[in-house]
Design a protein around this motif. Structure first.
Motif, PDB file in Angstrom:
ATOM      1  N   ILE A   4       4.636   2.208  -7.013  1.00 26.08           N
ATOM      2  CA  ILE A   4       3.822   2.169  -8.231  1.00 26.08           C
ATOM      3  C   ILE A   4       2.403   2.555  -7.843  1.00 26.08           C
ATOM      4  O   ILE A   4       1.842   2.022  -6.884  1.00 26.08           O
ATOM      5  CB  ILE A   4       3.822   0.766  -8.868  1.00 26.08           C
ATOM      6  CG1 ILE A   4       5.229   0.372  -9.279  1.00 26.08           C
ATOM      7  CG2 ILE A   4       2.871   0.724 -10.063  1.00 26.08           C
ATOM      8  CD1 ILE A   4       5.349  -1.059  -9.785  1.00 26.08           C
ATOM      9  N   TRP A   6      -1.253   2.325  -9.197  1.00 23.38           N
ATOM     10  CA  TRP A   6      -2.013   1.551 -10.167  1.00 23.38           C
ATOM     11  C   TRP A   6      -3.372   2.191 -10.409  1.00 23.38           C
ATOM     12  O   TRP A   6      -4.055   2.586  -9.479  1.00 23.38           O
ATOM     13  CB  TRP A   6      -2.239   0.138  -9.650  1.00 23.38           C
ATOM     14  CG  TRP A   6      -0.992  -0.651  -9.499  1.00 23.38           C
ATOM     15  CD1 TRP A   6      -0.195  -0.730  -8.389  1.00 23.38           C
ATOM     16  CD2 TRP A   6      -0.384  -1.471 -10.483  1.00 23.38           C
ATOM     17  NE1 TRP A   6       0.867  -1.550  -8.629  1.00 23.38           N
ATOM     18  CE2 TRP A   6       0.771  -2.029  -9.905  1.00 23.38           C
ATOM     19  CE3 TRP A   6      -0.713  -1.807 -11.788  1.00 23.38           C
ATOM     20  CZ2 TRP A   6       1.606  -2.893 -10.595  1.00 23.38           C
ATOM     21  CZ3 TRP A   6       0.115  -2.675 -12.472  1.00 23.38           C
ATOM     22  CH2 TRP A   6       1.260  -3.197 -11.879  1.00 23.38           C
ATOM     23  N   ASP A   7      -3.779   2.244 -11.654  1.00 24.38           N
ATOM     24  CA  ASP A   7      -5.128   2.649 -12.018  1.00 24.38           C
ATOM     25  C   ASP A   7      -5.990   1.386 -11.929  1.00 24.38           C
ATOM     26  O   ASP A   7      -5.819   0.461 -12.717  1.00 24.38           O
ATOM     27  CB  ASP A   7      -5.141   3.215 -13.434  1.00 24.38           C
ATOM     28  CG  ASP A   7      -6.527   3.629 -13.893  1.00 24.38           C
ATOM     29  OD1 ASP A   7      -7.502   3.462 -13.139  1.00 24.38           O
ATOM     30  OD2 ASP A   7      -6.639   4.117 -15.027  1.00 24.38           O
ATOM     31  N   LEU A   8      -6.873   1.338 -10.964  1.00 19.35           N
ATOM     32  CA  LEU A   8      -7.702   0.154 -10.768  1.00 19.35           C
ATOM     33  C   LEU A   8      -8.489  -0.177 -12.027  1.00 19.35           C
ATOM     34  O   LEU A   8      -8.509  -1.317 -12.485  1.00 19.35           O
ATOM     35  CB  LEU A   8      -8.661   0.361  -9.591  1.00 19.35           C
ATOM     36  CG  LEU A   8      -9.664  -0.754  -9.345  1.00 19.35           C
ATOM     37  CD1 LEU A   8      -8.943  -2.020  -8.922  1.00 19.35           C
ATOM     38  CD2 LEU A   8     -10.669  -0.334  -8.298  1.00 19.35           C
ATOM     39  N   VAL A  11      -6.446  -1.060 -15.796  1.00 18.05           N
ATOM     40  CA  VAL A  11      -5.084  -1.574 -15.679  1.00 18.05           C
ATOM     41  C   VAL A  11      -5.128  -2.864 -14.868  1.00 18.05           C
ATOM     42  O   VAL A  11      -4.646  -3.900 -15.303  1.00 18.05           O
ATOM     43  CB  VAL A  11      -4.132  -0.549 -15.037  1.00 18.05           C
ATOM     44  CG1 VAL A  11      -2.771  -1.158 -14.765  1.00 18.05           C
ATOM     45  CG2 VAL A  11      -3.989   0.662 -15.951  1.00 18.05           C
ATOM     46  N   LEU A  12      -5.741  -2.805 -13.703  1.00 15.95           N
ATOM     47  CA  LEU A  12      -5.845  -4.016 -12.890  1.00 15.95           C
ATOM     48  C   LEU A  12      -7.028  -4.883 -13.303  1.00 15.95           C
ATOM     49  O   LEU A  12      -7.040  -6.080 -13.035  1.00 15.95           O
ATOM     50  CB  LEU A  12      -5.954  -3.656 -11.409  1.00 15.95           C
ATOM     51  CG  LEU A  12      -4.727  -2.959 -10.828  1.00 15.95           C
ATOM     52  CD1 LEU A  12      -4.931  -2.659  -9.353  1.00 15.95           C
ATOM     53  CD2 LEU A  12      -3.482  -3.796 -11.028  1.00 15.95           C
ATOM     54  N   VAL A  76      -1.365  -9.265 -14.862  1.00 14.14           N
ATOM     55  CA  VAL A  76      -1.035  -8.419 -13.723  1.00 14.14           C
ATOM     56  C   VAL A  76      -0.815  -9.286 -12.484  1.00 14.14           C
ATOM     57  O   VAL A  76       0.130  -9.067 -11.719  1.00 14.14           O
ATOM     58  CB  VAL A  76      -2.135  -7.356 -13.481  1.00 14.14           C
ATOM     59  CG1 VAL A  76      -1.877  -6.576 -12.203  1.00 14.14           C
ATOM     60  CG2 VAL A  76      -2.221  -6.416 -14.676  1.00 14.14           C
ATOM     61  N   TRP A  79       2.556 -10.833 -12.706  1.00 13.20           N
ATOM     62  CA  TRP A  79       3.603  -9.867 -12.400  1.00 13.20           C
ATOM     63  C   TRP A  79       3.712  -9.646 -10.896  1.00 13.20           C
ATOM     64  O   TRP A  79       4.815  -9.608 -10.343  1.00 13.20           O
ATOM     65  CB  TRP A  79       3.338  -8.535 -13.110  1.00 13.20           C
ATOM     66  CG  TRP A  79       4.443  -7.565 -12.859  1.00 13.20           C
ATOM     67  CD1 TRP A  79       5.584  -7.419 -13.578  1.00 13.20           C
ATOM     68  CD2 TRP A  79       4.536  -6.642 -11.770  1.00 13.20           C
ATOM     69  NE1 TRP A  79       6.383  -6.446 -13.009  1.00 13.20           N
ATOM     70  CE2 TRP A  79       5.758  -5.957 -11.893  1.00 13.20           C
ATOM     71  CE3 TRP A  79       3.711  -6.323 -10.697  1.00 13.20           C
ATOM     72  CZ2 TRP A  79       6.163  -4.978 -11.002  1.00 13.20           C
ATOM     73  CZ3 TRP A  79       4.104  -5.346  -9.805  1.00 13.20           C
ATOM     74  CH2 TRP A  79       5.321  -4.683  -9.966  1.00 13.20           C
ATOM     75  N   PHE A  80       2.564  -9.524 -10.206  1.00 10.77           N
ATOM     76  CA  PHE A  80       2.593  -9.357  -8.754  1.00 10.77           C
ATOM     77  C   PHE A  80       3.278 -10.544  -8.080  1.00 10.77           C
ATOM     78  O   PHE A  80       4.068 -10.365  -7.149  1.00 10.77           O
ATOM     79  CB  PHE A  80       1.181  -9.210  -8.180  1.00 10.77           C
ATOM     80  CG  PHE A  80       0.705  -7.791  -8.125  1.00 10.77           C
ATOM     81  CD1 PHE A  80       1.257  -6.881  -7.235  1.00 10.77           C
ATOM     82  CD2 PHE A  80      -0.304  -7.361  -8.956  1.00 10.77           C
ATOM     83  CE1 PHE A  80       0.821  -5.574  -7.178  1.00 10.77           C
ATOM     84  CE2 PHE A  80      -0.752  -6.055  -8.914  1.00 10.77           C
ATOM     85  CZ  PHE A  80      -0.191  -5.160  -8.020  1.00 10.77           C
ATOM     86  N   GLY A  84       6.096  -8.226  -7.514  1.00 14.72           N
ATOM     87  CA  GLY A  84       5.363  -7.266  -6.704  1.00 14.72           C
ATOM     88  C   GLY A  84       6.002  -6.920  -5.377  1.00 14.72           C
ATOM     89  O   GLY A  84       5.863  -5.794  -4.884  1.00 14.72           O
ATOM     90  N   HIS A  89       2.918  -0.280  -3.319  1.00 18.50           N
ATOM     91  CA  HIS A  89       1.800  -0.149  -4.251  1.00 18.50           C
ATOM     92  C   HIS A  89       0.696   0.718  -3.667  1.00 18.50           C
ATOM     93  O   HIS A  89       0.379   0.613  -2.478  1.00 18.50           O
ATOM     94  CB  HIS A  89       1.229  -1.532  -4.590  1.00 18.50           C
ATOM     95  CG  HIS A  89       2.251  -2.469  -5.091  1.00 18.50           C
ATOM     96  ND1 HIS A  89       2.612  -2.532  -6.419  1.00 18.50           N
ATOM     97  CD2 HIS A  89       3.021  -3.391  -4.470  1.00 18.50           C
ATOM     98  CE1 HIS A  89       3.553  -3.447  -6.569  1.00 18.50           C
ATOM     99  NE2 HIS A  89       3.819  -3.979  -5.408  1.00 18.50           N
ATOM    100  N   VAL A  91      -3.332   2.149  -5.063  1.00 17.21           N
ATOM    101  CA  VAL A  91      -4.351   2.000  -6.089  1.00 17.21           C
ATOM    102  C   VAL A  91      -5.140   3.286  -6.197  1.00 17.21           C
ATOM    103  O   VAL A  91      -5.580   3.852  -5.199  1.00 17.21           O
ATOM    104  CB  VAL A  91      -5.290   0.813  -5.775  1.00 17.21           C
ATOM    105  CG1 VAL A  91      -6.397   0.726  -6.804  1.00 17.21           C
ATOM    106  CG2 VAL A  91      -4.507  -0.492  -5.725  1.00 17.21           C
TER     107      VAL A  91
END
Length: 93
Positions: A4, A6-8, A11-12, A76, A79-80, A84, A89, A91
């Protein structure tokens, strides 16, 4: 194992929303544009901004204590904790 990316920002964490409130509106007190009204990327029309002005403001905020200390979205993090470990992952900033 799936990966995955991730858009820091946004999203995060809530980077754009925080930037709008804590930086852009401080720099542009006449701006009344709510975060929910930002529809384009970059939101130059909504903010009546040049690309250079917009990017410089984002960079200043990203380097500021407020920009560096943004907390992750609680959902998030949950979910991790739950899922996760089943993915690799990366970023993207």
């Amino acid at each position: 194992m799936k990966t995955i990316v991730w858009d820091l920002d946004d999203v995060l964490n809530r980077f754009t929303e925080s930037w709008l409130q804590q930086a852009w509106r401080v720099e542009h007190p006449e701006c009344r544009t709510p975060f929910a009204a930002l529809r384009s990327n970059p939101p130059l029309r909504e903010l009546n901004a040049s690309r250079e002005e917009y990017l410089e403001s984002l960079d200043r905020f990203r380097l500021s204590p407020a920009g560096r200390d943004l907390k992750p979205h609680p959902q998030v993090l949950d979910w991790f904790r739950q899922s996760g470990d089943r993915f690799r992952h990366h970023v993207l900033t």
